[in-house]
Write a protein that holds these residues in place. Structure first.
Motif, PDB file in Angstrom:
ATOM      1  N   VAL A 234       9.241  38.597  38.271  1.00 42.17           N
ATOM      2  CA  VAL A 234      10.156  38.521  37.130  1.00 42.17           C
ATOM      3  C   VAL A 234       9.355  38.674  35.841  1.00 42.17           C
ATOM      4  O   VAL A 234       8.319  38.022  35.649  1.00 42.17           O
ATOM      5  N   GLU A 235       9.827  39.543  34.966  1.00 40.69           N
ATOM      6  CA  GLU A 235       9.194  39.784  33.671  1.00 40.69           C
ATOM      7  C   GLU A 235      10.049  39.166  32.563  1.00 40.69           C
ATOM      8  O   GLU A 235      11.244  38.892  32.760  1.00 40.69           O
ATOM      9  N   PRO A 236       9.478  38.943  31.382  1.00 37.80           N
ATOM     10  CA  PRO A 236      10.281  38.423  30.265  1.00 37.80           C
ATOM     11  C   PRO A 236      11.442  39.361  29.941  1.00 37.80           C
ATOM     12  O   PRO A 236      11.305  40.578  30.043  1.00 37.80           O
ATOM     13  N   PRO A 237      12.587  38.816  29.568  1.00 36.74           N
ATOM     14  CA  PRO A 237      13.745  39.662  29.234  1.00 36.74           C
ATOM     15  C   PRO A 237      13.432  40.625  28.093  1.00 36.74           C
ATOM     16  O   PRO A 237      12.579  40.354  27.238  1.00 36.74           O
ATOM     17  N   ILE A 238      14.117  41.756  28.098  1.00 35.70           N
ATOM     18  CA  ILE A 238      13.944  42.779  27.064  1.00 35.70           C
ATOM     19  C   ILE A 238      14.958  42.530  25.954  1.00 35.70           C
ATOM     20  O   ILE A 238      16.168  42.537  26.196  1.00 35.70           O
ATOM     21  N   GLU A 239      14.474  42.308  24.755  1.00 37.86           N
ATOM     22  CA  GLU A 239      15.363  42.097  23.617  1.00 37.86           C
ATOM     23  C   GLU A 239      15.972  43.413  23.164  1.00 37.86           C
ATOM     24  O   GLU A 239      15.271  44.424  23.051  1.00 37.86           O
ATOM     25  N   PRO A 241      18.972  45.110  20.271  1.00 36.71           N
ATOM     26  CA  PRO A 241      19.798  44.784  19.113  1.00 36.71           C
ATOM     27  C   PRO A 241      21.279  44.706  19.491  1.00 36.71           C
ATOM     28  O   PRO A 241      21.748  45.451  20.342  1.00 36.71           O
ATOM     29  N   ASP A 242      21.981  43.787  18.887  1.00 34.27           N
ATOM     30  CA  ASP A 242      23.435  43.655  19.059  1.00 34.27           C
ATOM     31  C   ASP A 242      23.831  43.414  20.519  1.00 34.27           C
ATOM     32  O   ASP A 242      24.813  43.971  21.012  1.00 34.27           O
ATOM     33  N   GLY A 243      23.058  42.626  21.231  1.00 37.76           N
ATOM     34  CA  GLY A 243      23.406  42.353  22.620  1.00 37.76           C
ATOM     35  C   GLY A 243      22.496  41.303  23.217  1.00 37.76           C
ATOM     36  O   GLY A 243      21.421  41.022  22.669  1.00 37.76           O
ATOM     37  N   PRO A 244      22.892  40.752  24.357  1.00 35.51           N
ATOM     38  CA  PRO A 244      22.051  39.748  25.014  1.00 35.51           C
ATOM     39  C   PRO A 244      20.801  40.397  25.602  1.00 35.51           C
ATOM     40  O   PRO A 244      20.790  41.611  25.891  1.00 35.51           O
ATOM     41  N   PRO A 245      19.737  39.641  25.795  1.00 32.11           N
ATOM     42  CA  PRO A 245      18.509  40.195  26.400  1.00 32.11           C
ATOM     43  C   PRO A 245      18.789  40.736  27.806  1.00 32.11           C
ATOM     44  O   PRO A 245      19.643  40.232  28.530  1.00 32.11           O
ATOM     45  N   LEU A 246      18.056  41.776  28.183  1.00 33.08           N
ATOM     46  CA  LEU A 246      18.239  42.404  29.491  1.00 33.08           C
ATOM     47  C   LEU A 246      17.207  41.866  30.480  1.00 33.08           C
ATOM     48  O   LEU A 246      16.018  41.759  30.144  1.00 33.08           O
ATOM     49  N   SER A 248      14.469  41.737  33.358  1.00 33.86           N
ATOM     50  CA  SER A 248      13.425  42.716  33.669  1.00 33.86           C
ATOM     51  C   SER A 248      12.668  42.283  34.925  1.00 33.86           C
ATOM     52  O   SER A 248      12.445  41.094  35.155  1.00 33.86           O
ATOM     53  N   LEU A 249      12.295  43.264  35.714  1.00 36.82           N
ATOM     54  CA  LEU A 249      11.618  43.005  36.988  1.00 36.82           C
ATOM     55  C   LEU A 249      10.525  44.047  37.178  1.00 36.82           C
ATOM     56  O   LEU A 249      10.718  45.221  36.857  1.00 36.82           O
ATOM     57  N   ALA A 250       9.383  43.627  37.689  1.00 40.13           N
ATOM     58  CA  ALA A 250       8.292  44.557  38.007  1.00 40.13           C
ATOM     59  C   ALA A 250       8.222  44.743  39.517  1.00 40.13           C
ATOM     60  O   ALA A 250       8.383  43.787  40.277  1.00 40.13           O
ATOM     61  N   ILE A 251       8.018  45.995  39.935  1.00 36.65           N
ATOM     62  CA  ILE A 251       7.815  46.297  41.350  1.00 36.65           C
ATOM     63  C   ILE A 251       6.365  46.742  41.531  1.00 36.65           C
ATOM     64  O   ILE A 251       5.946  47.761  40.969  1.00 36.65           O
ATOM     65  N   HIS A 252       5.616  45.963  42.267  1.00 36.39           N
ATOM     66  CA  HIS A 252       4.215  46.298  42.526  1.00 36.39           C
ATOM     67  C   HIS A 252       4.162  47.183  43.769  1.00 36.39           C
ATOM     68  O   HIS A 252       4.377  46.709  44.892  1.00 36.39           O
ATOM     69  N   LEU A 253       3.876  48.447  43.568  1.00 33.74           N
ATOM     70  CA  LEU A 253       3.890  49.414  44.669  1.00 33.74           C
ATOM     71  C   LEU A 253       2.628  49.372  45.505  1.00 33.74           C
ATOM     72  O   LEU A 253       2.607  49.881  46.632  1.00 33.74           O
ATOM     73  N   GLY A 254       1.556  48.789  44.964  1.00 32.08           N
ATOM     74  CA  GLY A 254       0.298  48.799  45.702  1.00 32.08           C
ATOM     75  C   GLY A 254      -0.241  50.208  45.795  1.00 32.08           C
ATOM     76  O   GLY A 254      -0.095  51.027  44.889  1.00 32.08           O
ATOM     77  N   ARG A 255      -0.842  50.519  46.922  1.00 26.83           N
ATOM     78  CA  ARG A 255      -1.371  51.864  47.135  1.00 26.83           C
ATOM     79  C   ARG A 255      -0.231  52.792  47.513  1.00 26.83           C
ATOM     80  O   ARG A 255       0.567  52.506  48.399  1.00 26.83           O
ATOM     81  N   THR A 256      -0.120  53.916  46.822  1.00 27.68           N
ATOM     82  CA  THR A 256       0.928  54.883  47.093  1.00 27.68           C
ATOM     83  C   THR A 256       0.311  56.219  47.483  1.00 27.68           C
ATOM     84  O   THR A 256      -0.906  56.361  47.569  1.00 27.68           O
ATOM     85  N   ASP A 264      -2.991  49.382  41.742  1.00 27.86           N
ATOM     86  CA  ASP A 264      -1.719  48.723  42.056  1.00 27.86           C
ATOM     87  C   ASP A 264      -0.686  49.338  41.116  1.00 27.86           C
ATOM     88  O   ASP A 264      -0.509  48.874  39.994  1.00 27.86           O
ATOM     89  N   ASP A 265      -0.040  50.387  41.560  1.00 27.27           N
ATOM     90  CA  ASP A 265       0.970  51.027  40.735  1.00 27.27           C
ATOM     91  C   ASP A 265       2.132  50.070  40.506  1.00 27.27           C
ATOM     92  O   ASP A 265       2.611  49.421  41.441  1.00 27.27           O
ATOM     93  N   VAL A 266       2.584  50.000  39.276  1.00 30.07           N
ATOM     94  CA  VAL A 266       3.689  49.114  38.914  1.00 30.07           C
ATOM     95  C   VAL A 266       4.759  49.919  38.195  1.00 30.07           C
ATOM     96  O   VAL A 266       4.453  50.729  37.316  1.00 30.07           O
ATOM     97  N   VAL A 267       6.019  49.715  38.582  1.00 28.50           N
ATOM     98  CA  VAL A 267       7.155  50.305  37.874  1.00 28.50           C
ATOM     99  C   VAL A 267       8.109  49.161  37.522  1.00 28.50           C
ATOM    100  O   VAL A 267       7.998  48.054  38.056  1.00 28.50           O
ATOM    101  N   TYR A 268       9.031  49.436  36.609  1.00 31.01           N
ATOM    102  CA  TYR A 268       9.865  48.367  36.093  1.00 31.01           C
ATOM    103  C   TYR A 268      11.352  48.677  36.240  1.00 31.01           C
ATOM    104  O   TYR A 268      11.775  49.837  36.179  1.00 31.01           O
ATOM    105  N   LEU A 269      12.127  47.617  36.430  1.00 34.88           N
ATOM    106  CA  LEU A 269      13.585  47.692  36.419  1.00 34.88           C
ATOM    107  C   LEU A 269      14.088  46.868  35.246  1.00 34.88           C
ATOM    108  O   LEU A 269      13.548  45.791  34.961  1.00 34.88           O
ATOM    109  N   THR A 270      15.116  47.370  34.595  1.00 34.01           N
ATOM    110  CA  THR A 270      15.682  46.669  33.441  1.00 34.01           C
ATOM    111  C   THR A 270      17.196  46.715  33.496  1.00 34.01           C
ATOM    112  O   THR A 270      17.785  47.761  33.797  1.00 34.01           O
ATOM    113  N   GLY A 271      17.829  45.581  33.207  1.00 34.86           N
ATOM    114  CA  GLY A 271      19.279  45.553  33.067  1.00 34.86           C
ATOM    115  C   GLY A 271      20.041  45.556  34.382  1.00 34.86           C
ATOM    116  O   GLY A 271      19.752  44.784  35.303  1.00 34.86           O
ATOM    117  N   ARG A 272      21.030  46.453  34.503  1.00 33.73           N
ATOM    118  CA  ARG A 272      21.938  46.475  35.655  1.00 33.73           C
ATOM    119  C   ARG A 272      21.238  46.549  37.005  1.00 33.73           C
ATOM    120  O   ARG A 272      21.626  45.842  37.943  1.00 33.73           O
TER     121      ARG A 272
END
Length: 382
Positions: A234-239, A241-246, A248-256, A264-272
């Motif tokens: 779990v990552e800190p929420p994304i602030e 404007p004009d809305g609640p924080p979204l 955020s989640l990090a996915i650690h892919l490791g070796r790809t 350790d490749d990392v990608v992120y998910l935000t919001g929905r």
């Protein structure tokens, strides 16, 4: 009086040995693999697992080794000899690279009917016609690699084999086709998600698979199938404007496929996508282990991960439910669709590649170019 423990058959013993590497090398056809692979094959795979070879490479090697053993049994009635003689390699090329027009007048040209039928019954052959040259070359290359790991040499560099492949490819030109005929862009994704409208476990899971695979940069089906709860932080929420924080989640892919062992490749998910993923894990009570699992007929959730082919099947099933042609879409369509959609929305290529984790600008830009060429200025000069 206790019953004496019966000794395991060779097939049962191989099945148990395959189970010991299943965590690293998921195999949905374990029993069939145990019958097709030899003791030496399984030992080779165990050695490669212990050596720390990448998961995707191991899956590809296992898939090709299994096909080669199945073909060898169907074509010769025996397991593959190691090292492979030149005559057997030439037979492999002749069975897989052939001219459909020549086949119409010569039934002995190409793969014999009994071999073809056997491989189809086992699920190894699905399409009709000769194999793609790239597939034949890859399987020969993996065959050669497996021979070297056994401390053996084969006739893989013989002039006769090289000449046979070159002449076969020249005689049967093939147009290179994408892994997915159509990209799963934003509008297509919306139609697929609309079929996951209920709160059933299956709909929750498929909705999460579609959104996570797309939003995380178009992840490969093997990465989605193999995703584990321990890879998520779990990552800190994304602030915003004009809305609640979204969320955020990090996915650690490791070796790809495109990273080194130390990365350790990392990608992120935000919001929905984060909300949808959390909804699935909560409903399925997944707090550790595999994230995406099979859902039984009565709503029971399996302990084991779905296999990569199931991701493909889910996309095709949802496409059919959405009134689309399922044959035009596959799991790779999410990967190409992510970059295509990024181009449509004007997201810079380097930024999109940070999320997709493409290393090749040429590969990634091919999706970009296809998305913008038809409507770009270069097509409207008159």
């Amino acid at each position: 009086m206790a019953q004496p423990k019966t000794s395991l058959t060779a097939v049962e013993r191989r099945a148990e040995e395959l189970d010991t590497i299943a965590a690293v090398l998921p195999m949905e056809r374990r029993d069939e693999l145990a019958e097709l692979l030899t003791d030496h094959d399984v030992e080779t795979l165990r050695h490669l697992v212990n050596q720390g070879m990448g998961d995707n490479t191991l899956r590809a090697l296992t898939s090709d080794l299994t096909y080669l053993e199945a073909w060898g049994l169907a074509a010769t009635g025996k397991s593959l000899p190691w090292p492979a003689p030149e005559a057997l390699l030439l037979k492999f090329v002749a069975h897989h690279l052939w001219d459909p027009q020549h086949r119409e007048t010569d039934s002995d040209h190409g793969m014999p009917a009994d071999v073809d039928e056997k491989l189809r019954q086992q699920g190894f052959l699905k399409s009709v016609g000769p194999h793609a040259p790239a597939t034949v070359r890859r399987r020969l290359a993996n065959w050669s690699t497996l021979s070297k790991w056994r401390g053996l040499d084969g006739a893989f560099t013989s002039p006769a084999l090289k000449s046979a492949i070159r002449l076969a490819v020249r005689a049967v030109p093939r147009t290179r086709r994408r892994k997915s005929a159509k990209a799963v862009t934003g509008d297509v994704l919306a139609k697929l998600l609309a079929t996951c409208a209920t709160d059933s476990l299956r709909d929750l899971r498929d909705r999460a698979i579609l959104m996570v695979a797309f939003a995380s940069g178009g992840r490969r089906r093997s990465e989605i199938a193999g995703l584990r709860r321990e890879q998520l932080t779990v990552e800190p929420p994304i602030e915003v404007p004009d809305g609640p924080p979204l969320p955020s989640l990090a996915i650690h892919l490791g070796r790809t496929k495109t990273s080194s062992a130390e990365q350790d490749d990392v990608v992120y998910l935000t919001g929905r996508p984060v909300e949808v993923l959390n909804a699935w894990m909560t409903a399925a009570k997944i707090d550790k282990g595999s994230v995406f699992r099979a859902v039984g007929r009565w709503g029971t959730v399996s302990r084991r991960a779905i296999d990569p082919q199931s991701v493909n099947a889910i996309i095709k099933q949802r496409a059919a439910m959405a009134g689309l042609e399922p044959g035009e879409f596959s799991a790779h369509g999410l990967r190409s669709g992510y970059l295509t959609e990024a181009a449509i929305r004007g997201i810079p290529l380097p930024e999109a590649m940070e999320q997709s984790r493409h290393r090749s600008v040429q590969q990634a830009s091919s999706y970009y170019n296809n998305a913008t060429r038809r409507s770009g200025r270069a097509t409207r000069m008159l």
